[in-house]
Design a protein around this motif. Structure first.
Motif, PDB file in Angstrom:
ATOM      1  N   HIS A 147     -14.178  17.230  53.776  1.00  0.00           N
ATOM      2  CA  HIS A 147     -14.667  18.736  54.531  1.00  0.00           C
ATOM      3  C   HIS A 147     -14.725  19.605  53.497  1.00  0.00           C
ATOM      4  O   HIS A 147     -13.736  20.136  53.153  1.00  0.00           O
ATOM      5  N   PRO A 148     -15.878  20.188  53.000  1.00  0.00           N
ATOM      6  CA  PRO A 148     -15.773  21.296  52.105  1.00  0.00           C
ATOM      7  C   PRO A 148     -15.569  22.491  52.976  1.00  0.00           C
ATOM      8  O   PRO A 148     -16.148  23.011  54.112  1.00  0.00           O
ATOM      9  N   HIS A 149     -14.857  23.619  52.049  1.00  0.00           N
ATOM     10  CA  HIS A 149     -14.323  24.846  52.950  1.00  0.00           C
ATOM     11  C   HIS A 149     -14.811  26.023  52.118  1.00  0.00           C
ATOM     12  O   HIS A 149     -14.720  26.048  50.997  1.00  0.00           O
ATOM     13  N   SER A 150     -15.858  26.794  52.958  1.00  0.00           N
ATOM     14  CA  SER A 150     -16.466  27.949  52.011  1.00  0.00           C
ATOM     15  C   SER A 150     -15.304  28.851  51.136  1.00  0.00           C
ATOM     16  O   SER A 150     -15.402  29.443  50.131  1.00  0.00           O
ATOM     17  N   ALA A 151     -14.252  28.928  52.018  1.00  0.00           N
ATOM     18  CA  ALA A 151     -13.132  29.837  51.330  1.00  0.00           C
ATOM     19  C   ALA A 151     -12.338  29.092  50.213  1.00  0.00           C
ATOM     20  O   ALA A 151     -11.705  29.689  49.392  1.00  0.00           O
ATOM     21  N   LEU A 152     -12.581  27.921  49.899  1.00  0.00           N
ATOM     22  CA  LEU A 152     -12.031  27.056  48.927  1.00  0.00           C
ATOM     23  C   LEU A 152     -13.117  26.714  47.616  1.00  0.00           C
ATOM     24  O   LEU A 152     -12.848  25.962  46.810  1.00  0.00           O
ATOM     25  N   GLY A 153     -14.205  27.306  47.808  1.00  0.00           N
ATOM     26  CA  GLY A 153     -15.284  26.986  46.653  1.00  0.00           C
ATOM     27  C   GLY A 153     -15.903  25.988  47.150  1.00  0.00           C
ATOM     28  O   GLY A 153     -16.687  25.082  46.178  1.00  0.00           O
ATOM     29  N   PHE A 154     -16.341  25.670  48.429  1.00  0.00           N
ATOM     30  CA  PHE A 154     -16.960  24.587  48.963  1.00  0.00           C
ATOM     31  C   PHE A 154     -16.418  23.219  48.566  1.00  0.00           C
ATOM     32  O   PHE A 154     -17.157  22.190  48.311  1.00  0.00           O
ATOM     33  N   ILE A 155     -15.105  23.094  48.333  1.00  0.00           N
ATOM     34  CA  ILE A 155     -14.313  21.788  48.074  1.00  0.00           C
ATOM     35  C   ILE A 155     -13.404  21.387  49.264  1.00  0.00           C
ATOM     36  O   ILE A 155     -13.064  22.523  49.833  1.00  0.00           O
ATOM     37  N   PRO A 156     -13.016  20.109  49.326  1.00  0.00           N
ATOM     38  CA  PRO A 156     -12.175  19.772  50.375  1.00  0.00           C
ATOM     39  C   PRO A 156     -10.717  20.354  50.218  1.00  0.00           C
ATOM     40  O   PRO A 156     -10.223  20.441  48.983  1.00  0.00           O
ATOM     41  N   PRO A 157      -9.821  20.558  51.052  1.00  0.00           N
ATOM     42  CA  PRO A 157      -8.634  20.893  50.738  1.00  0.00           C
ATOM     43  C   PRO A 157      -7.662  20.063  50.000  1.00  0.00           C
ATOM     44  O   PRO A 157      -7.178  20.698  48.959  1.00  0.00           O
ATOM     45  N   GLU A 158      -7.939  18.721  49.992  1.00  0.00           N
ATOM     46  CA  GLU A 158      -7.084  17.979  48.995  1.00  0.00           C
ATOM     47  C   GLU A 158      -7.388  18.180  47.651  1.00  0.00           C
ATOM     48  O   GLU A 158      -6.639  18.257  46.729  1.00  0.00           O
ATOM     49  N   GLU A 159      -8.670  18.246  47.338  1.00  0.00           N
ATOM     50  CA  GLU A 159      -9.265  18.651  46.020  1.00  0.00           C
ATOM     51  C   GLU A 159      -8.718  20.078  45.563  1.00  0.00           C
ATOM     52  O   GLU A 159      -8.356  20.160  44.307  1.00  0.00           O
ATOM     53  N   PHE A 160      -8.813  21.112  46.461  1.00  0.00           N
ATOM     54  CA  PHE A 160      -8.405  22.313  46.185  1.00  0.00           C
ATOM     55  C   PHE A 160      -6.902  22.415  45.956  1.00  0.00           C
ATOM     56  O   PHE A 160      -6.587  22.884  44.627  1.00  0.00           O
ATOM     57  N   LYS A 161      -6.191  21.569  46.498  1.00  0.00           N
ATOM     58  CA  LYS A 161      -4.815  21.490  46.157  1.00  0.00           C
ATOM     59  C   LYS A 161      -4.539  20.762  44.650  1.00  0.00           C
ATOM     60  O   LYS A 161      -3.701  21.317  43.972  1.00  0.00           O
ATOM     61  N   LYS A 162      -5.286  19.862  44.453  1.00  0.00           N
ATOM     62  CA  LYS A 162      -5.033  19.042  43.051  1.00  0.00           C
ATOM     63  C   LYS A 162      -5.636  19.988  41.960  1.00  0.00           C
ATOM     64  O   LYS A 162      -4.754  20.384  41.090  1.00  0.00           O
ATOM     65  N   GLN A 163      -6.673  20.968  42.117  1.00  0.00           N
ATOM     66  CA  GLN A 163      -7.181  21.660  41.134  1.00  0.00           C
ATOM     67  C   GLN A 163      -6.060  22.746  40.915  1.00  0.00           C
ATOM     68  O   GLN A 163      -5.915  23.053  39.753  1.00  0.00           O
ATOM     69  N   PHE A 164      -5.541  23.275  41.971  1.00  0.00           N
ATOM     70  CA  PHE A 164      -4.530  24.413  41.918  1.00  0.00           C
ATOM     71  C   PHE A 164      -3.224  23.812  41.225  1.00  0.00           C
ATOM     72  O   PHE A 164      -2.731  24.562  40.054  1.00  0.00           O
ATOM     73  N   LEU A 165      -2.873  22.884  41.400  1.00  0.00           N
ATOM     74  CA  LEU A 165      -1.441  22.272  40.978  1.00  0.00           C
ATOM     75  C   LEU A 165      -1.862  21.831  39.632  1.00  0.00           C
ATOM     76  O   LEU A 165      -0.667  21.912  38.650  1.00  0.00           O
ATOM     77  N   SER A 166      -3.056  21.266  39.172  1.00  0.00           N
ATOM     78  CA  SER A 166      -3.324  21.066  37.741  1.00  0.00           C
ATOM     79  C   SER A 166      -3.251  22.393  36.935  1.00  0.00           C
ATOM     80  O   SER A 166      -2.901  22.242  35.755  1.00  0.00           O
TER      81      SER A 166
END
Length: 175
Positions: A147-166
């Motif tokens: 599920h893409p989230h607008s508040a996360l740059g239209f990416i899913p929560p798990e992908e956002f978390k991976k990018q943040f941690l990277s």
């Protein structure tokens, strides 16, 4: 309480209700990470007391390797209980209670509930509690993974978390 600054910083909790095909009540306690917007866990039963909420939080903390700094919730009896107060006090987790009658102060979990209602509860007729748990688990996986989230740059929560941690790992290499 200031906004979440990283994954597992602030978890929002709330209850949602539905029923099965036979009209039996289903109570769901949802927990979401306010920073990543991940639906980090749930429990579903006919009734859920404070001990079940604490058990859910312990399971999530074990799975994620840490407790949150803050748990945000309303003033329901399960949340204001001595049981949850004791759990929070063990590691100085802050209990952030939203003002009575103002659910928008717990907007992240309320938004999750709206989506869950639209995409799952209004679409699925649960045969029984086990079927509801299965369907909620499947929906949760789909929500976090696709599920893409607008508040996360239209990416899913798990992908956002991976990018943040990277990014955090990369920045820590430079210091």
């Amino acid at each position: 309480v200031e906004p979440a600054a990283c994954p597992n910083d602030v978890w929002a909790l709330d209850f949602q209700f539905d029923s099965d095909y036979h009209g039996r009540s289903i109570k769901v306690c949802n927990v979401m990470d306010e920073f990543t917007r991940e639906h980090v866990g749930f429990t579903a039963d006919s009734t859920i007391d404070a001990a079940a909420v604490v058990e859910l939080l312990d399971v999530i903390a074990c799975e994620r390797g840490q407790r949150p700094r803050v748990v945000r919730m309303d003033n329901g009896p399960e949340f204001i209980s001595k049981t949850l107060q004791s759990w929070a006090a063990e590691e100085e987790t802050v209990q952030a209670f939203i003002p009575p009658g103002q659910p928008w102060h717990n907007g992240f979990v309320e938004s999750l509930h709206n989506r869950m209602r639209d995409e799952l509860f209004e679409q699925e007729c649960f045969l029984d509690l086990e079927h509801a748990r299965y369907c909620i688990g499947q929906w949760c996986h789909r929500y976090n993974t696709y599920h893409p989230h607008s508040a996360l740059g239209f990416i899913p929560p798990e992908e956002f978390k991976k990018q943040f941690l990277s990014k955090v790992a990369y920045l820590s290499l430079g210091t």
